[in-house]
Scaffold this motif. Structure first.
Motif, short mmCIF file in Angstrom:
data_model
loop_
_atom_site.label_atom_id
_atom_site.label_comp_id
_atom_site.label_asym_id
_atom_site.label_seq_id
_atom_site.Cartn_x
_atom_site.Cartn_y
_atom_site.Cartn_z
N GLU A 103 2.37 -9.48 14.31
CA GLU A 103 1.67 -9.86 12.90
C GLU A 103 2.36 -11.35 12.84
OE1 GLU A 103 0.09 -8.76 10.70
OE2 GLU A 103 0.36 -6.39 10.56
N GLU A 104 1.62 -11.69 11.51
CA GLU A 104 1.61 -13.12 10.97
C GLU A 104 3.24 -13.63 10.63
OE1 GLU A 104 -1.21 -13.62 7.98
OE2 GLU A 104 -2.15 -12.06 9.34
N THR A 105 3.73 -12.75 9.86
CA THR A 105 5.17 -12.85 9.61
C THR A 105 6.01 -11.62 10.09
OG1 THR A 105 5.08 -11.55 7.37
CG2 THR A 105 4.43 -13.79 7.33
N VAL A 106 7.50 -11.86 10.11
CA VAL A 106 8.38 -10.99 10.59
C VAL A 106 8.35 -9.77 9.52
CG1 VAL A 106 10.91 -10.56 10.76
CG2 VAL A 106 10.02 -12.53 11.54
N GLU A 107 8.24 -9.95 8.36
CA GLU A 107 8.17 -9.07 7.27
C GLU A 107 6.93 -7.96 7.53
OE1 GLU A 107 8.28 -10.14 3.30
OE2 GLU A 107 8.55 -8.24 2.52
N LYS A 108 5.76 -8.43 8.11
CA LYS A 108 4.79 -7.83 8.09
C LYS A 108 4.91 -6.89 9.10
CE LYS A 108 0.69 -10.24 6.13
NZ LYS A 108 -0.39 -10.73 6.50
N ASP A 109 5.54 -7.48 10.55
CA ASP A 109 5.72 -7.06 11.67
C ASP A 109 6.63 -5.61 11.29
OD1 ASP A 109 6.14 -6.33 14.36
OD2 ASP A 109 4.84 -8.18 14.67
N ILE A 110 7.78 -5.90 10.92
CA ILE A 110 8.51 -4.82 10.52
C ILE A 110 7.96 -3.65 9.65
CG2 ILE A 110 10.98 -4.04 9.67
CD1 ILE A 110 11.87 -6.80 9.99
N PRO A 114 5.91 1.60 8.72
CA PRO A 114 5.95 2.22 7.45
C PRO A 114 4.29 2.15 7.06
CG PRO A 114 7.65 0.57 7.51
CD PRO A 114 7.10 0.64 9.10
N LYS A 115 3.52 0.90 7.07
CA LYS A 115 2.14 1.04 6.72
C LYS A 115 1.52 2.02 7.23
CE LYS A 115 -1.30 -2.10 7.25
NZ LYS A 115 -1.45 -3.27 8.14
N ASN A 116 1.67 2.37 8.64
CA ASN A 116 1.00 3.48 9.52
C ASN A 116 1.29 4.80 8.81
OD1 ASN A 116 -0.74 1.92 10.98
ND2 ASN A 116 1.12 1.61 12.55
N MET A 117 2.48 4.84 8.29
CA MET A 117 3.04 5.98 7.60
C MET A 117 2.13 6.23 6.18
SD MET A 117 6.99 5.85 8.41
CE MET A 117 7.65 7.50 8.04
N ALA A 121 3.36 0.08 -0.93
CA ALA A 121 3.78 -1.10 -1.00
C ALA A 121 5.48 -1.39 -1.29
CB ALA A 121 3.04 -2.30 -1.65
N GLU A 122 5.74 -0.67 -2.54
CA GLU A 122 7.29 -0.92 -2.78
C GLU A 122 8.04 -0.41 -1.70
OE1 GLU A 122 5.63 1.03 -5.95
OE2 GLU A 122 4.28 -0.56 -5.53
N GLU A 123 7.75 1.08 -1.49
CA GLU A 123 8.67 1.83 -0.39
C GLU A 123 8.49 0.81 1.09
OE1 GLU A 123 9.55 4.87 -0.85
OE2 GLU A 123 10.53 5.06 1.05
N ILE A 124 7.42 0.38 1.36
CA ILE A 124 7.37 -0.50 2.53
C ILE A 124 8.45 -1.52 2.52
CG2 ILE A 124 6.13 -1.79 4.09
CD1 ILE A 124 3.85 -0.18 3.47
N SER A 125 8.16 -2.31 1.42
CA SER A 125 9.06 -3.36 1.13
C SER A 125 10.55 -3.17 1.30
CB SER A 125 8.72 -4.34 -0.13
OG SER A 125 9.52 -5.07 -0.56
#
Ligand SMILES: Nc1ncnc2c1ncn2[C@@H]1O[C@H](COP(=O)(O)OP(=O)(O)OP(=O)(O)O)[C@@H](O)[C@H]1O
Ligand SMILES: [Mg+2]
Lengths: 287, 268
Positions: A103-110, A114-117, A121-125
């Motif tokens: 991913e472009e950022t570490v945050e998105k990669d981590i 969770p996104k695939n789950m 957005a709040e829960e992911i963050s």
């Protein structure tokens, strides 16, 4: 008291690569184990003994050529079983996991897991930040590109990516290979913290007997695809001769105790933690 | 799994055919093809079939594997056979509606099938018994006269060798990355075309990153060892030398060609 049921159980698992070609190779040969919630299991074995092959069965990434694998009592290869959600519950960190960052950022990669789950957005963050904390990733790195990090930091990002799915079992294939001592320690303590705080089972493949001795409760010893031993750490490292026979070793500290014993000292060679042994030796001196 | 894709797969062994000089094997394959196309009449085909079977056994490679290599060609083979059966004029054996089956048609179809089978088997035999690296080495050596025409034969062969060397590595890597992303719930199987193409990003990016990393490491390693391309004094580690078995095999194939040629003059 209720009997505790295993969360994952393998029954006579067999895996043969390249069936029907001249390269046929049975990498896992009749392995049966029960894994309970809250277990911390170390897996050791010589190179090529089938450790990686075995653990990839545990979340249904490879299909056994024989035997069954049950998650909470259900055969995961029965028709219609939801393998995708199994993979969220059994998290797998591969060898050199930093090679899968994209991913472009570490945050998105981590947050990819969770996104695939299908979380909000709040829960992911929330999960991303919690996982970053477990893995020891400073807040300020989250907005950076994963490709700009050091090797050890990348490794942590990859591990956090699995932790963010909050799996009930987390499997790690040599997570500390190629790291410096401090990096190893940090990663292992992050895993331990996750194990304790989330009450998750951990399966740790490692070539470092020290890491296994210090962290695991039970040890699986693999030898040529077969399960050679499966017992509490103490009992496994007590059998130093057999371990050495199959190309493994005992933790250095156990080695020292064994040598002391050979010299005629009356010591308990099943100790394996540095603190315990230090105390024992101090005690002997004071006598 | 992706790794099951076989690309001119090599099966290590130590049979006579494995040990032949790669240059000789390439030449023999070409000669054998010429002989195949020269063949006419059932005696010639019988002889060639017998020789092909003999060579298959000699290579000590399971017949099953040769057959597997033929599977993708099944449709083409059936199609050519049908065309031959119905579109050859001659002595009519069976006739229904507009279709006629002739004796010549049946024979032609059988010959055609045999010809394709033997062609594929012979080619497979070359790739099954010769490692890709040795094969490119042999090709380079055979094509080296082209250097006079300023064709960079050595560079091409080096590129080819490296590509061959890294295909399995990249396939393995792809497999690993796919597994790792699946473990994070990536879904490669469902959704429409656009979604599926998008789902490949988590695989392609790490794959490119690692391919570039590998390329860079390889280039550095080659430079460190002083590689500068085709230098004047560059010699090869493996020197190919034709020996008795190579000449004997050449004689065998030439003999086969002669035999096939003379079957034409047989009275039946
Ligand atoms: N994809 C594959 N195809 C064919 N054979 C394989 C494949 N993966 C592993 N093997 C073979 O299976 C055996 C077990 O491999 P595995 O990777 O499970 O060992 P390991 O215990 O994890 O070793 P290491 O400690 O080196 O990681 C090895 O002999 C290996 O060559
Ligand atoms: Mg491994």
């Amino acid at each position: 008291m209720d009997e505790i049921k295993p969360i994952l159980s393998a029954e006579n698992l067999v895996h043969t690569y390249g069936v029907g070609t001249p390269f046929e190779k049975t990498a896992v040969d009749g392995v049966s184990v029960d894994i309970f919630p809250n277990d911390y299991i170390g897996v050791i074995g010589h190179t090529g003994s089938g450790k990686s092959t075995f653990i990839q069965h545990l979340n249904g990434l490879i299909k056994p050529t024989g035997g069954t694998l049950r998650f909470q009592g259900e055969d995961i290869w029965q028709k219609g079983y939801d393998l995708k959600s199994l993979r969220f519950r059994v998290g797998m960190v591969f060898q050199y996991p930093e090679h899968q960052l994209f991913e472009e950022t570490v945050e998105k990669d981590i947050g990819f897991g969770p996104k695939n789950m299908g979380l909000s957005a709040e829960e992911i963050s929330e999960r991303v930040h919690a996982a970053a904390e477990f893995a020891g990733i400073p807040e300020k790195l989250l907005s950076k590109s994963p490709f700009d990090l050091s090797g050890g930091q990348k490794r942590r990002v990859a591990i956090a990516g699995i932790m963010a799915m909050r799996p009930e079992i987390i499997i790690l294939d040599e997570p500390t290979a190629g790291l410096d001592p401090k990096g190893r320690e940090e990663i292992l303590s992050g895993i331990k913290e996750y194990h304790e705080r989330e009450h998750a089972a951990v399966i740790l493949v490692s070539h470092s007997m020290e890491d296994i001795a210090r962290n695991a409760q039970k040890v699986m010893v693999m030898h040529r695809g077969k399960l050679e031993m499966f017992a509490p750490v103490r009992d496994v490292f007590r059998r130093a001769d057999r371990l050495r026979e199959i190309g493994l070793d005992v933790p250095q500290i156990t080695g020292i105790l064994l040598r002391l014993k050979e010299q005629g000292y009356d010591v308990d060679s099943s100790l394996y933690s540095v603190d315990e042994v230090a105390e024992l030796i101090l005690h002997m001196r004071n006598k | 799994m992706i790794k099951d894709i076989t690309l001119g797969q090599y099966f290590p062994g130590n049979s006579l055919i494995h040990r032949l000089d790669p240059r000789m094997k390439i030449i023999l394959l070409l000669l054998y093809m010429v002989v195949l196309f020269m063949a006419s009449g059932w005696v010639a085909y019988l002889l060639l079939t017998a020789v092909t079977v003999f060579l298959m056994l000699l290579s000590r490679i399971p017949v099953k594997l040769y057959l597997r290599g033929l599977r993708p060609l099944l449709i083409i083979i059936c199609f050519t056979a049908l065309l031959n059966i119905f579109y050859t004029s001659g002595e009519v054996l069976v006739q229904f509606w507009v279709f006629k089956i002739t004796k010549e048609g049946l024979f032609n179809a059988a010959y055609m099938i045999l010809r394709i089978l033997m062609l594929v088997i012979a080619t497979s035999m070359l790739t099954y018994t010769t490692s890709p690296i040795v094969l490119t080495g042999g090709l380079e050596s055979l094509l080296s006269p082209l250097r006079v025409l300023r064709i960079p034969v050595h560079e091409f062969s080096m590129m080819m060798t490296m590509a061959l060397r890294f295909i399995p590595t990249l396939l393995e890597e792809t497999d690993k990355i796919i597994s790792a992303q699946k473990a994070r719930g990536a879904d490669f199987e469902s959704g429409n075309l656009i979604r599926r193409v998008k789902a490949l990003t988590p695989v392609l990016i790490p794959l490119f990153v690692s391919a570039f990393r590998r390329a860079e490491e390889l280039a550095t390693a080659m430079e460190c060892r002083g590689y500068t391309g085709e230098g004047k004094n560059r010699s090869r580690f493996v020197q190919y030398r034709l020996c008795l078995r190579d000449y004997a095999s050449l004689l065998f194939v030439v003999g086969l060609g002669a035999a096939v040629f003379f079957t034409d003059f047989l009275p039946f």
